[in-house]
Design a protein around this motif. Structure first.
Motif: not given
Length: 244
Positions: A206-216
């Motif tokens: 969940g944390l990794a998904t949020v980070i990767m969404v925000l990074e894009k």
């Protein structure tokens, strides 16, 4: 973003997360594996990285990839459909091309998991049991945040309109493959941290998904990439020194 095809895509994402939740391993089972060994896990039909379970490990990584990566590409999918309002865009073919790239990644990740398990570097759950391996993966992911390859791939993910206009004539399937490849270029190192955070660890995913969404995201993402790299590089020696 209405329509049956969008509902189907959302159902795919939610279904992948639902299956991952069903497959997630409680802490009690992880502790039981330490006490009773891998045979204890096999008796409970838990996914283990042996030859017979290779297909199930691929499925597990494929579910992880679909659940974690499809949400990061939703803005690009919407941009593609908006570009084709006056033409038949076949969004399904675009998504299929995108996910096929991550299916290929899943095969490689499953192979890496088996190899590392057989080398004694991973537990039967796919979690690192080596401080050196954990530190190396954190350092690799941190250093990659500053690489030209990461920046080049992120620039395409953050500007899907420009990306699709440059390759529009290639059709939806090839555009999906291209999008999947640049997305893979953005995120493969962060996905590899599953061996550190815990394969099938829902909190990590969940944390990794949020980070990767925000990074894009074009406005917010540029303020995240390098600080994240610094944090990962700092975490590497900390993990190494606290586990040796």
């Amino acid at each position: 973003m209405g329509g049956a095809h969008w509902l189907a895509l959302y159902a795919l994402i939610l279904g992948a997360w639902g299956l991952l939740y069903a497959m997630a391993l409680p802490a009690a089972l992880r502790e039981g594996a330490v006490i009773y060994g891998t045979d204890f896990l096999r008796s409970l039909c838990i996914v283990t990285p042996d030859a017979a379970g290779f297909a199930r490990i691929i499925l597990m990584w494929a579910l992880m990839s679909a659940a974690m990566m499809a949400p990061t590409a939703l803005p690009a999918f919407a941009t593609y459909e908006d570009l084709g309002r006056s033409a038949k865009t076949r969004l399904g073919a675009l998504v299929a091309g995108y996910l096929s790239v991550w299916l290929g990644f899943s095969v490689l990740a499953a192979g890496a998991q088996m190899a590392l398990f057989n080398a004694g570097l991973l537990t039967a759950f796919g979690d690192s049991r080596s401080g050196v391996l954990s530190a190396a993966l954190l350092a690799l992911a941190g250093a990659y945040q500053f690489s030209p390859a990461k920046e080049a791939c992120l620039s395409k993910c953050r500007r899907p309109l420009v990306f699709f206009m440059a390759h529009w004539d290639e059709g939806p399937l090839r555009n999906g493959l291209r999008l999947g490849l640049v997305c893979l270029g953005c995120c493969w190192a962060l996905m590899a941290l599953a061996f550190v955070g815990g394969v099938m660890n829902l909190a990590f995913m969940g944390l990794a998904t949020v980070i990767m969404v925000l990074e894009k995201l074009p406005d917010l993402g540029r303020y995240l990439t390098r600080p994240l790299g610094v944090a990962l590089l700092c975490a590497a020696p900390w993990v190494l020194f606290t586990t040796i």
